[in-house]
Design a protein around this motif. Structure first.
Motif, PDB file in Angstrom:
ATOM      1  N   PHE A   1       0.831  -1.205   0.000  1.00  0.00           N
ATOM      2  CA  PHE A   1       0.000   0.000   0.000  1.00  0.00           C
ATOM      3  C   PHE A   1       0.865   1.254   0.000  1.00  0.00           C
ATOM      4  CE2 PHE A   1      -3.685  -2.571   1.651  1.00  0.00           C
ATOM      5  CZ  PHE A   1      -4.544  -2.244   0.616  1.00  0.00           C
ATOM      6  N   ALA A   2       1.929   1.240   0.783  1.00  0.00           N
ATOM      7  CA  ALA A   2       2.812   2.401   0.836  1.00  0.00           C
ATOM      8  C   ALA A   2       3.500   2.634  -0.506  1.00  0.00           C
ATOM      9  CB  ALA A   2       3.865   2.207   1.937  1.00  0.00           C
ATOM     10  N   ILE A   3       3.957   1.554  -1.153  1.00  0.00           N
ATOM     11  CA  ILE A   3       4.598   1.686  -2.462  1.00  0.00           C
ATOM     12  C   ILE A   3       3.598   2.212  -3.492  1.00  0.00           C
ATOM     13  CG2 ILE A   3       5.693   0.438  -4.360  1.00  0.00           C
ATOM     14  CD1 ILE A   3       6.801  -1.529  -2.244  1.00  0.00           C
ATOM     15  N   ALA A   4       2.367   1.699  -3.457  1.00  0.00           N
ATOM     16  CA  ALA A   4       1.342   2.125  -4.419  1.00  0.00           C
ATOM     17  C   ALA A   4       1.038   3.613  -4.286  1.00  0.00           C
ATOM     18  CB  ALA A   4       0.066   1.308  -4.221  1.00  0.00           C
ATOM     19  N   GLU A   5       1.034   4.123  -3.063  1.00  0.00           N
ATOM     20  CA  GLU A   5       0.703   5.535  -2.845  1.00  0.00           C
ATOM     21  C   GLU A   5       1.811   6.490  -3.283  1.00  0.00           C
ATOM     22  OE1 GLU A   5      -1.315   7.105   0.506  1.00  0.00           O
ATOM     23  OE2 GLU A   5      -2.346   5.227   0.941  1.00  0.00           O
ATOM     24  N   THR A   6       2.964   5.964  -3.647  1.00  0.00           N
ATOM     25  CA  THR A   6       3.997   6.835  -4.208  1.00  0.00           C
ATOM     26  C   THR A   6       3.644   7.268  -5.633  1.00  0.00           C
ATOM     27  OG1 THR A   6       5.314   4.967  -5.069  1.00  0.00           O
ATOM     28  CG2 THR A   6       5.804   5.725  -2.831  1.00  0.00           C
ATOM     29  N   GLU A   7       2.718   6.543  -6.271  1.00  0.00           N
ATOM     30  CA  GLU A   7       2.346   6.847  -7.652  1.00  0.00           C
ATOM     31  C   GLU A   7       0.857   7.112  -7.849  1.00  0.00           C
ATOM     32  OE1 GLU A   7       4.243   7.279 -10.244  1.00  0.00           O
ATOM     33  OE2 GLU A   7       6.152   6.784  -9.298  1.00  0.00           O
ATOM     34  N   VAL A   8       0.024   6.632  -6.929  1.00  0.00           N
ATOM     35  CA  VAL A   8      -1.432   6.739  -7.082  1.00  0.00           C
ATOM     36  C   VAL A   8      -2.011   7.462  -5.868  1.00  0.00           C
ATOM     37  CG1 VAL A   8      -3.579   5.446  -7.408  1.00  0.00           C
ATOM     38  CG2 VAL A   8      -1.440   4.560  -8.354  1.00  0.00           C
ATOM     39  N   ASP A   9      -3.021   8.298  -6.084  1.00  0.00           N
ATOM     40  CA  ASP A   9      -3.657   9.035  -4.986  1.00  0.00           C
ATOM     41  C   ASP A   9      -4.163   8.098  -3.901  1.00  0.00           C
ATOM     42  OD1 ASP A   9      -3.186  11.529  -5.929  1.00  0.00           O
ATOM     43  OD2 ASP A   9      -5.204  11.884  -6.695  1.00  0.00           O
TER      44      ASP A   9
ATOM     45  N   ILE B   1     -10.121   3.063  -2.712  1.00  0.00           N
ATOM     46  CA  ILE B   1     -11.182   2.493  -3.541  1.00  0.00           C
ATOM     47  C   ILE B   1     -10.835   1.063  -3.937  1.00  0.00           C
ATOM     48  CG2 ILE B   1     -12.342   2.645  -5.780  1.00  0.00           C
ATOM     49  CD1 ILE B   1     -11.785   5.720  -5.574  1.00  0.00           C
ATOM     50  N   LEU B   2      -9.627   0.875  -4.444  1.00  0.00           N
ATOM     51  CA  LEU B   2      -9.207  -0.444  -4.907  1.00  0.00           C
ATOM     52  C   LEU B   2      -9.150  -1.452  -3.772  1.00  0.00           C
ATOM     53  CD1 LEU B   2      -6.415   0.682  -7.380  1.00  0.00           C
ATOM     54  CD2 LEU B   2      -8.641  -0.276  -7.960  1.00  0.00           C
ATOM     55  N   ASN B   3      -8.972  -0.978  -2.562  1.00  0.00           N
ATOM     56  CA  ASN B   3      -8.981  -1.849  -1.393  1.00  0.00           C
ATOM     57  C   ASN B   3     -10.328  -2.560  -1.239  1.00  0.00           C
ATOM     58  OD1 ASN B   3      -7.782  -2.886   1.078  1.00  0.00           O
ATOM     59  ND2 ASN B   3      -9.098  -1.458   2.187  1.00  0.00           N
ATOM     60  N   SER B   4     -11.361  -1.987  -1.858  1.00  0.00           N
ATOM     61  CA  SER B   4     -12.701  -2.561  -1.772  1.00  0.00           C
ATOM     62  C   SER B   4     -12.871  -3.830  -2.587  1.00  0.00           C
ATOM     63  CB  SER B   4     -13.745  -1.528  -2.216  1.00  0.00           C
ATOM     64  OG  SER B   4     -13.705  -0.387  -1.388  1.00  0.00           O
ATOM     65  N   LEU B   5     -11.832  -4.243  -3.292  1.00  0.00           N
ATOM     66  CA  LEU B   5     -11.869  -5.535  -3.979  1.00  0.00           C
ATOM     67  C   LEU B   5     -11.752  -6.697  -2.995  1.00  0.00           C
ATOM     68  CD1 LEU B   5      -9.467  -4.737  -6.957  1.00  0.00           C
ATOM     69  CD2 LEU B   5     -11.938  -5.100  -7.107  1.00  0.00           C
ATOM     70  N   THR B   6     -11.392  -6.404  -1.760  1.00  0.00           N
ATOM     71  CA  THR B   6     -11.163  -7.463  -0.769  1.00  0.00           C
ATOM     72  C   THR B   6     -12.352  -8.397  -0.575  1.00  0.00           C
ATOM     73  OG1 THR B   6      -9.545  -6.082   0.389  1.00  0.00           O
ATOM     74  CG2 THR B   6     -10.457  -7.944   1.608  1.00  0.00           C
ATOM     75  N   PRO B   7     -13.590  -7.907  -0.384  1.00  0.00           N
ATOM     76  CA  PRO B   7     -14.709  -8.834  -0.189  1.00  0.00           C
ATOM     77  C   PRO B   7     -14.941  -9.764  -1.373  1.00  0.00           C
ATOM     78  CG  PRO B   7     -15.325  -6.632   0.495  1.00  0.00           C
ATOM     79  CD  PRO B   7     -14.021  -6.509  -0.216  1.00  0.00           C
TER      80      PRO B   7
ATOM     81  N   VAL C   1      -1.380  -0.019  -9.326  1.00  0.00           N
ATOM     82  CA  VAL C   1      -2.590  -0.538  -8.698  1.00  0.00           C
ATOM     83  C   VAL C   1      -2.540  -2.058  -8.605  1.00  0.00           C
ATOM     84  CG1 VAL C   1      -3.925   1.416  -9.555  1.00  0.00           C
ATOM     85  CG2 VAL C   1      -3.950  -0.746 -10.825  1.00  0.00           C
ATOM     86  N   VAL C   2      -1.677  -2.682  -9.385  1.00  0.00           N
ATOM     87  CA  VAL C   2      -1.510  -4.134  -9.306  1.00  0.00           C
ATOM     88  C   VAL C   2      -1.070  -4.530  -7.898  1.00  0.00           C
ATOM     89  CG1 VAL C   2      -0.188  -6.110 -10.151  1.00  0.00           C
ATOM     90  CG2 VAL C   2      -0.977  -4.352 -11.749  1.00  0.00           C
ATOM     91  N   LEU C   3      -0.233  -3.696  -7.270  1.00  0.00           N
ATOM     92  CA  LEU C   3       0.210  -3.967  -5.902  1.00  0.00           C
ATOM     93  C   LEU C   3      -0.967  -3.947  -4.932  1.00  0.00           C
ATOM     94  CD1 LEU C   3       3.481  -1.806  -5.776  1.00  0.00           C
ATOM     95  CD2 LEU C   3       3.275  -4.272  -6.165  1.00  0.00           C
TER      96      LEU C   3
ATOM     97  N   LEU D   1      -5.849  -9.537  -2.311  1.00  0.00           N
ATOM     98  CA  LEU D   1      -5.834 -11.000  -2.343  1.00  0.00           C
ATOM     99  C   LEU D   1      -5.225 -11.552  -1.053  1.00  0.00           C
ATOM    100  CD1 LEU D   1      -4.736 -11.625  -6.036  1.00  0.00           C
ATOM    101  CD2 LEU D   1      -6.903 -12.364  -5.007  1.00  0.00           C
ATOM    102  N   CYS D   2      -4.191 -10.885  -0.571  1.00  0.00           N
ATOM    103  CA  CYS D   2      -3.572 -11.294   0.696  1.00  0.00           C
ATOM    104  C   CYS D   2      -4.546 -11.146   1.856  1.00  0.00           C
ATOM    105  CB  CYS D   2      -2.319 -10.457   0.957  1.00  0.00           C
ATOM    106  SG  CYS D   2      -0.931 -10.821  -0.136  1.00  0.00           S
ATOM    107  N   TYR D   3      -5.297 -10.041   1.867  1.00  0.00           N
ATOM    108  CA  TYR D   3      -6.314  -9.849   2.906  1.00  0.00           C
ATOM    109  C   TYR D   3      -7.365 -10.954   2.852  1.00  0.00           C
ATOM    110  CZ  TYR D   3      -4.861  -5.102   4.255  1.00  0.00           C
ATOM    111  OH  TYR D   3      -4.191  -4.014   4.743  1.00  0.00           O
ATOM    112  N   ALA D   4      -7.754 -11.330   1.638  1.00  0.00           N
ATOM    113  CA  ALA D   4      -8.766 -12.370   1.458  1.00  0.00           C
ATOM    114  C   ALA D   4      -8.276 -13.710   2.008  1.00  0.00           C
ATOM    115  CB  ALA D   4      -9.127 -12.500  -0.020  1.00  0.00           C
TER     116      ALA D   4
END
Length: 292
Positions: A83-91, A97-103, A152-154, A160-163
């Motif tokens: 998540f920290a690496i992703a936020e270096t490039e994405v808001d 928002i993408l975290n909502s793929l977890t369920p 966003v792939v990260l 997937l790890c959360y799942a």
């Protein structure tokens, strides 16, 4: 207070805490690298949990430690860094928002690998929530065309790890209290995080005010957004279902967007509509599982 009411209180509390986590990561990245943010997040959470929950480690049996170690990797270690690496490039709001793929990932992995069965309304709730997320993503992407969306792939890997994590807890650690699980997770990760942090240039940065400012926000993130929140989350998993517990990720973007407003990020009508669709998805996904 009965379990039905309590699980909704836990869900709302987690949405407020984790919805604020993304802006804290963003503040941490002002003076630190992504690897340093992830390491400090784990270290602060581990130190806090060892103070308040050290005695709870005795409740973990020798056989359970392997599952505690697995959940520490999937539920904490990989997401903390990704998540920290992703936020270096994405808001931060897009990451939320993408975290909502977890369920959705929890549902799919639960059915394929863990033998979980769900009602049709619960499945419908997951997909309705996903549609709301897509509306938010498309709107955010059009507003920020210059961002590197390969990162966003990260975030997807982290979901997937959360799942995997929530299914492991529900299947193998349901009889272990949430404090023991959380403290065990971070006890396993403390030494690796310290080693990773020592390989960076942190010793040169700590003297600068910008880095100290960032470390302060990551400390809040580690103690509140990771340590305390994970205790509540694991308790929620045990008292409800994996899909209901992970539906907190539908509410997180809404909280993150309000933080974004305070940080001069604007919401579009499409994003507001997407947030409303997400709430419908949360309600539908709250339906109880069928007995197997």
């Amino acid at each position: 207070m009965d379990t039905r009411q309590l699980k909704w209180i836990y869900l709302l509390l987690l949405s407020l805490i984790w919805g604020s986590s993304f802006i804290l990561i963003k503040r941490g990245l002002v003076g630190l690298t992504a690897i340093q943010v992830g390491s400090f997040r784990i270290i602060f959470a581990a130190l806090f949990l060892l103070i308040v929950g050290f005695k709870s480690l005795k409740k973990i049996s020798r056989q359970q430690w392997k599952f505690v170690a697995l959940t520490s990797v999937f539920g904490t270690c990989i997401p903390a860094y990704f998540f920290a690496i992703a936020e270096t490039e994405v808001d931060s709001s897009i990451v939320a928002i993408l975290n909502s793929l977890t369920p959705l990932n929890t549902l799919i992995l639960g059915i394929i690998f863990f033998g979980l069965q769900f009602q049709k309304k619960q499945v419908l709730g997951v997909f309705v929530g996903l549609i709301g997320c897509l509306l938010l993503v498309l709107s955010g992407a059009s507003a920020h065309p210059g961002q590197n969306y390969y990162y966003v792939v990260l975030v997807v890997i982290a979901t997937l790890c959360y799942a995997i994590n929530v299914n492991l807890i529900k299947r193998y650690l349901s009889d272990l209290n949430s404090v023991s699980i959380t403290t065990g997770n971070f006890t396993v990760l403390l030494l690796p995080a310290l080693i990773i942090l020592s390989t960076t240039d942190i010793s040169q940065k700590v003297h600068f005010e910008t880095a100290q400012y960032s470390i302060f926000f990551v400390m809040i993130l580690g103690i509140l957004g990771t340590g305390i929140a994970n205790i509540v989350f694991f308790k929620l998993i045990q008292m409800s279902s994996p899909v209901f517990a992970t539906s907190v990720t539908y509410l997180i973007p809404i909280v993150a967007f309000f933080w974004g407003l305070l940080d001069n990020e604007m919401l579009t009508r499409t994003q507001f509509f997407g947030a409303f669709v997400i709430l419908i998805g949360v309600y539908l996904s709250a339906k109880k599982e069928k007995a197997k």
